[in-house]
Design an enzyme around this catalytic site. Structure first.
Site, PDB file in Angstrom:
ATOM      1  N   GLU A  94      -4.403   6.033   0.295  1.00 42.58           N
ATOM      2  CA  GLU A  94      -3.544   6.680   0.569  1.00 42.58           C
ATOM      3  C   GLU A  94      -2.404   6.698  -0.926  1.00 42.58           C
ATOM      4  O   GLU A  94      -3.109   6.466  -2.131  1.00 42.58           O
ATOM      5  CB  GLU A  94      -3.097   5.047   0.951  1.00 42.58           C
ATOM      6  CG  GLU A  94      -2.134   4.302   0.603  1.00 42.58           C
ATOM      7  CD  GLU A  94      -2.035   3.147   0.746  1.00 42.58           C
ATOM      8  OE1 GLU A  94      -0.960   1.761   0.648  1.00 42.58           O
ATOM      9  OE2 GLU A  94      -3.186   2.068   0.026  1.00 42.58           O
TER      10      GLU A  94
ATOM     11  N   LYS B  63       2.870   4.074   8.351  1.00 38.98           N
ATOM     12  CA  LYS B  63       2.281   3.021   8.647  1.00 38.98           C
ATOM     13  C   LYS B  63       3.284   1.881   9.368  1.00 38.98           C
ATOM     14  O   LYS B  63       4.949   1.748   8.631  1.00 38.98           O
ATOM     15  CB  LYS B  63       2.243   2.289   7.141  1.00 38.98           C
ATOM     16  CG  LYS B  63       1.273   0.850   7.126  1.00 38.98           C
ATOM     17  CD  LYS B  63       1.159   0.506   5.810  1.00 38.98           C
ATOM     18  CE  LYS B  63       0.298  -0.578   5.135  1.00 38.98           C
ATOM     19  NZ  LYS B  63      -0.041  -0.825   4.057  1.00 38.98           N
TER      20      LYS B  63
ATOM     21  N   CYS C 147      -4.744   1.454   4.880  1.00 46.05           N
ATOM     22  CA  CYS C 147      -5.064   0.166   3.909  1.00 46.05           C
ATOM     23  C   CYS C 147      -5.116  -1.125   4.955  1.00 46.05           C
ATOM     24  O   CYS C 147      -5.783  -1.622   5.495  1.00 46.05           O
ATOM     25  CB  CYS C 147      -3.956   0.285   2.959  1.00 46.05           C
ATOM     26  SG  CYS C 147      -5.152  -1.285   1.051  1.00 46.05           S
TER      27      CYS C 147
END
Length: 530
Positions: free
Chosen positions: A276, A343, A393
């Site tokens: 990430e 995300k 994540c």
């Protein structure tokens, strides 16, 4: 052998105070952290729940039951996620007392979910006049797991350390493809309630229930819900091990970019993945030859890259994203050959600032801001016979959202055959946050029957197969690349189709069963008085 009859004139034995019960359950909640990774002593978590239920059943009032539940939730949360102190103090510069207070306040807030669950259980048991077996087997487990589920989505959700995660290697793991992590938490609570009946006249039935659940879980683990599809692909997962204090240091950004460029182009692979935000600059801020140079390597070596990098669509729309560079630009189904995943489930205080909490974020010298959420359903990245679906994540914690993307893939696509998590846990140092997150990824593979690739900055960079087993892993806090061949999986599990619906139906049936049990137990008394 004669038993001495109790003296009716003897003073009653002193009852344990609510404060004493709260202390006991707070300790029990804190010890439950040993049931999760890296320790894996999952029976301790069941014993912790049994301790909670025991103290609640013997509490003096509904209020006392709520306070006892709150103490358990506080101990559970504060001990389990104490590593947040590292991000706030060591990397965020927050004064130590305030960082400790912030962790305590989170524990205080999460404790309210358990307080509501146990308070409601005590109130319903009193209203329904439930006998002990009904309270232990139907009421308490159902409300415990129902409020865990609420914690997982209410106010954007905080499902870290949901009780089911402790059972990715226990006999309950076989239920994960059917009822998911919250269902496993419900079964663990059901076993805890049954164990409390060991000295009750229903002990044999309760112990038989424990054996039946365990045997069924082991049996279910042999069912292959998914099957191999296509040929395996070669993968290279890069662990940059960039210290968090250097990640946003302007004097180090260029060096880190070269580090990742060298690691990416060191060898070809069907899929090369970085952590990430491996690159912290926006694409338009990069040297003009940086991305084209990586694309040239992909085209020349027939490789594919997923690069962690922030994206911006405007001056106010920033995304935590991955950019995919395909060996075959036409296959990526994105103009110019670039694939993109944004995300969509953002971290409160980390990626968006809840209303009224700007003052809290200002206490830390962390580059935080309000980011934009991506679409809920996004396409997978096609690589040869496989389709790779990224998650970034924190998104790994929301199994129902990943299941939804597999059940209803983007228009015109087949469901993904493997999952990819890219993360940066350097915020939390060398703490148990890393193995805990790895355990969360393992649960996602059990629920979906898909392998999970993990490309992380400091760990745990790993390859997990579709049955939840870690096949290969890099040492934590080292710089390296994990190379392997991975087989994609197709097919579906009940959890992919139903998400948490089946679990919720079972919980509601349990509560309905408790009500019917209470109604049935009252019926003879009402008939006798009529």
């Amino acid at each position: 052998m004669r038993f001495r009859r109790a003296d009716p004139n003897a003073p009653p034995k002193p009852q344990r105070s609510t404060q004493g019960r709260m202390l006991m359950t707070a300790v029990a909640g804190a010890l439950c952290v040993l049931g999760f990774a890296p320790f894996g002593w999952w029976p301790l978590e069941i014993l912790g729940l049994a301790t909670l239920f025991y103290q609640v059943l013997r509490s003096s009032s509904v209020k006392a039951a709520g306070l006892i539940g709150w103490a358990f939730g506080f101990g559970w949360t504060a001990a389990g996620i104490h590593w947040l102190y590292v991000s706030m103090h060591d990397h965020g510069g927050m004064p130590a007392p305030l960082a400790v207070l912030a962790v305590a306040l989170l524990g205080w807030a999460m404790g309210f979910y358990v307080a509501l669950a146990m308070g409601t259980a005590a109130w319903l048991r009193k209203q329904w006049a439930l006998p002990l077996p009904a309270a232990n087997l139907l009421l308490l487990p159902a409300l415990w797991s129902l409020f865990e589920w609420l914690r997982g989505w209410l106010f954007t959700g905080f499902p870290w350390l949901s009780s089911g995660y402790a059972h990715n290697h226990s006999p309950l793991a076989g239920f994960a493809p059917i009822i998911g992590v919250y269902g496993l938490g419900w079964l663990a609570a059901l076993i805890a309630g049954a164990l409390l009946l060991v000295f009750h006249r229903t002990r044999l039935r309760a112990l038989a229930l424990v054996v039946a659940i365990s045997v069924a879980g082991v049996g279910l683990s042999f069912i292959a819900w998914t099957h191999p599809e296509g040929q395996p692909i070669s993968v290279r997962l890069i662990q940059g091990n960039v210290p968090q204090e250097e990640k946003f240091d302007g004097s180090r950004v260029a060096a880190v970019m070269r580090q990742y460029q060298d690691a990416i182009t060191a060898a070809p692979a069907d899929l090369i993945a970085t952590p990430e935000t491996a690159i912290v600059m926006l694409p338009q801020q990069l040297p003009p030859d940086y991305l084209p140079g990586l694309a040239q390597f992909m085209h020349q070596t027939n490789s594919n890259l997923i690069l962690g990098i922030p994206m911006a669509d405007s001056r106010t729309a920033y995304f935590n994203s991955v950019l995919g560079i395909s060996a075959n630009p036409g296959a990526a189904q994105v103009a110019g050959g670039y694939y993109r995943y944004d995300k969509h489930h953002l971290v409160p205080y980390g990626e968006f600032i809840p209303w009224g909490f700007r003052w809290f974020v200002n206490l830390m010298s962390i580059p935080l801001g309000d980011q934009t959420s991506g679409p809920d359903i996004q396409p997978a990245f096609p690589i040869k016979d496989q389709r790779v679906l990224p998650n970034i994540c924190y998104e790994d914690l929301f199994g129902e959202e990943i299941a939804a993307q597999l059940n209803t893939p983007a228009q015109g696509q087949q469901p993904a055959t493997m999952l990819l998590n890219v993360s940066n846990l350097a915020w939390f140092g060398d703490t148990i946050a890393i193995p805990q997150h790895l355990q969360i990824s393992q649960m996602r593979t059990l629920e979906t029957g898909r392998p999970m690739l993990r490309a992380t900055n400091t760990g745990a960079t790993a390859i997990i197969d579709g049955r939840g087993a870690v096949r290969e892993q890099l040492p934590v806090n080292t710089t390296g690349t994990l190379s392997a061949n991975v087989q994609g999986m197709a097919g579906t599990t009940p959890y992919i189709v139903l998400g948490n619906k089946l679990f919720l139906a079972l919980v509601l049936l349990s509560l309905g069963g408790a009500w019917l049990w209470a109604k049935r137990s009252r019926a003879p008394k009402n008939a006798a008085t009529s």
